[in-house]
Write a protein that holds these residues in place. Sequence first.
Motif, PDB file in Angstrom:
ATOM      1  N   ARG A  33       1.557  -5.423  -7.661  1.00 36.02           N
ATOM      2  CA  ARG A  33       1.120  -6.304  -8.752  1.00 36.02           C
ATOM      3  C   ARG A  33       0.126  -7.368  -8.288  1.00 36.02           C
ATOM      4  NH1 ARG A  33       3.949  -5.562 -13.355  1.00 36.02           N
ATOM      5  NH2 ARG A  33       5.901  -4.376 -13.235  1.00 36.02           N
ATOM      6  N   ARG A  34       0.358  -7.957  -7.129  1.00 37.36           N
ATOM      7  CA  ARG A  34      -0.504  -9.063  -6.694  1.00 37.36           C
ATOM      8  C   ARG A  34      -1.937  -8.582  -6.452  1.00 37.36           C
ATOM      9  NH1 ARG A  34      -2.162 -11.086  -1.914  1.00 37.36           N
ATOM     10  NH2 ARG A  34      -0.932  -9.563  -0.759  1.00 37.36           N
ATOM     11  N   LEU A  35      -2.078  -7.482  -5.695  1.00 42.63           N
ATOM     12  CA  LEU A  35      -3.413  -6.960  -5.427  1.00 42.63           C
ATOM     13  C   LEU A  35      -4.033  -6.354  -6.690  1.00 42.63           C
ATOM     14  CD1 LEU A  35      -2.956  -5.295  -1.915  1.00 42.63           C
ATOM     15  CD2 LEU A  35      -4.060  -7.464  -2.471  1.00 42.63           C
ATOM     16  N   VAL A  54      -3.383   6.613 -14.042  1.00 44.66           N
ATOM     17  CA  VAL A  54      -2.514   5.828 -13.161  1.00 44.66           C
ATOM     18  C   VAL A  54      -3.069   4.416 -13.000  1.00 44.66           C
ATOM     19  CG1 VAL A  54      -1.497   5.647 -10.866  1.00 44.66           C
ATOM     20  CG2 VAL A  54      -1.811   7.900 -11.915  1.00 44.66           C
ATOM     21  N   SER A  55      -2.260   3.426 -13.336  1.00 47.95           N
ATOM     22  CA  SER A  55      -2.661   2.020 -13.173  1.00 47.95           C
ATOM     23  C   SER A  55      -2.806   1.675 -11.692  1.00 47.95           C
ATOM     24  CB  SER A  55      -1.629   1.103 -13.822  1.00 47.95           C
ATOM     25  OG  SER A  55      -1.882  -0.248 -13.519  1.00 47.95           O
ATOM     26  N   THR A  56      -3.696   0.744 -11.366  1.00 46.63           N
ATOM     27  CA  THR A  56      -3.892   0.368  -9.963  1.00 46.63           C
ATOM     28  C   THR A  56      -2.608  -0.162  -9.326  1.00 46.63           C
ATOM     29  OG1 THR A  56      -4.710  -1.782 -10.741  1.00 46.63           O
ATOM     30  CG2 THR A  56      -6.355  -0.136 -10.134  1.00 46.63           C
ATOM     31  N   LYS A  57      -1.763  -0.848 -10.087  1.00 42.78           N
ATOM     32  CA  LYS A  57      -0.533  -1.398  -9.507  1.00 42.78           C
ATOM     33  C   LYS A  57       0.420  -0.311  -9.051  1.00 42.78           C
ATOM     34  CE  LYS A  57       1.896  -1.986 -13.943  1.00 42.78           C
ATOM     35  NZ  LYS A  57       2.850  -0.887 -13.698  1.00 42.78           N
ATOM     36  N   ASP A  58       0.216   0.925  -9.560  1.00 45.37           N
ATOM     37  CA  ASP A  58       1.081   2.041  -9.180  1.00 45.37           C
ATOM     38  C   ASP A  58       0.511   2.857  -8.029  1.00 45.37           C
ATOM     39  OD1 ASP A  58       2.982   1.436 -11.159  1.00 45.37           O
ATOM     40  OD2 ASP A  58       1.827   2.511 -12.673  1.00 45.37           O
ATOM     41  N   VAL A  59      -0.655   2.454  -7.510  1.00 49.89           N
ATOM     42  CA  VAL A  59      -1.226   3.136  -6.351  1.00 49.89           C
ATOM     43  C   VAL A  59      -0.488   2.659  -5.109  1.00 49.89           C
ATOM     44  CG1 VAL A  59      -3.302   3.473  -4.947  1.00 49.89           C
ATOM     45  CG2 VAL A  59      -3.481   3.382  -7.442  1.00 49.89           C
ATOM     46  N   LYS A 107      -8.206  -6.328 -10.913  1.00 45.24           N
ATOM     47  CA  LYS A 107      -8.484  -6.463 -12.345  1.00 45.24           C
ATOM     48  C   LYS A 107      -9.666  -7.391 -12.577  1.00 45.24           C
ATOM     49  CE  LYS A 107      -6.143  -7.475 -16.726  1.00 45.24           C
ATOM     50  NZ  LYS A 107      -4.862  -7.918 -17.349  1.00 45.24           N
ATOM     51  N   VAL A 108      -9.777  -8.435 -11.754  1.00 43.22           N
ATOM     52  CA  VAL A 108     -10.906  -9.358 -11.846  1.00 43.22           C
ATOM     53  C   VAL A 108     -12.218  -8.618 -11.568  1.00 43.22           C
ATOM     54  CG1 VAL A 108     -11.963 -11.423 -10.837  1.00 43.22           C
ATOM     55  CG2 VAL A 108      -9.492 -11.342 -11.227  1.00 43.22           C
TER      56      VAL A 108
END
Length: 442
Positions: A206-208, A196-201, A213-214
């Motif tokens: 998307r912004r967070l 599961v990608s972090t953006k889907d948590v 990702k950084v």
Amino acid sequence: MQNSNPNPDNKNLFPDKVFALVDCNNFFVSCERLFRPDLEAQPVVVLSSNDGCIIARSNEVKAFHIPMGAPAFKHEQSLTQNKVQRFSASFELYGNISRRITNLISEITPRIEVYSIDESFLDISSLSITNYRAWALGVRARILQEIGIPVSIGVAPSKTLAKLASEIAKQQPIHQGVFSFAAVTQQAHDTALSSVSTKDVWGIGRRLALRLKVEGIHNALQLSALAPRRAQQLLSIRGRQMIAELKGLSCFPLEQTHKLQKSIMRGRTFGEDTNEKLIIESAIATMTSRATFRLREEGQATLRAGLFIETNRHKPGYQHWYREIIFVAPTVDTGQIITDLCQIFSTIHESGQLYHRLNVYLFDFVSGQHLQTDLLDVVDVRKHAKAVARMEAIDSINSRFGRDHIYYAAENLNKAWQPRRKLTTPRYVSSWKELPVARIVQ
């Protein structure tokens, strides 16, 4: 990935707190297919107000890489080439189907939180369930049989994990629409989170996700390994709670109590830009009627109302106006608010100006059960009581005979403001005139 429980009958393996999330698959599309079985496996989209943007897509359309919220005209060629069926959104139909699903799952457990029109959390901790996967498969089959809507169900010891589990169940067909984090092996747990990608948590977006990702965090498993203090630095206090939830510790309880709204807004983009005063006043009356009905449903009264109107922001010379009014006493009187807002619009109206969108706001609420009088006798108690009785009578009649059976004349001055809905579906479940007709051919 294995979603196995090596000892499903051993209750000691199960967590003390267990949530299930019931999430309808492509809900608006599924509602359209409910009375149109010929649309099964066909590409389908549902369009927003004025048939402008794509707000729901079938799996077949997702395969064409047409994004959610995209303007339909920008993908006209792809929609036409792939013979995509298009429908104007029919929220009355969708709301009715949603209530039916809620009523059904409320029979399973009264501990339910309706999270959105197509999602509900259930607290199933106290139910006698020894195999959560088998239980969820049974619930899913019952909803499909009795309502006709396919759902995905995620089971987990926290709401965040339950949300993730439902997404895994939806995205990975091998799980047959069900995934459970309750009593799975650690390897299966970690494998699921890593997929599961972090953006889907839940709560990231998307912004967070770009900020994470950084930090080298790309999936839910990596996020769950983040130190709580660092999570709070990156994502505020909710980040610390999110890490705990991903580890199976429940931090977000079920919210069963309905929260009273602090403001109510109803608005529409016009079917076409207009300067006609009667058309705009009709829109004001209709939006006010919708907003005040919701106000009375919640047992509240308003002390303020506001009007926002704008031209088309995508055309040269964009302008917008906002005005508000403060009432002497809290009110639920639709007629009074319509009159006052139309008077406010008269001070804004400019000849030659083409208006594109209108919003009506109600805010600064107090309980509608009591009226605070004043020492100077400015508040007319008898007038207020008559207005309340009038509203109760109108709401009672409309509840019995259908919405808008009785309405204010101003609402029907001119319907030219209404959004274009050329591809709308019949209201199969809420209008006798639009019930499907079956014919027997001998």
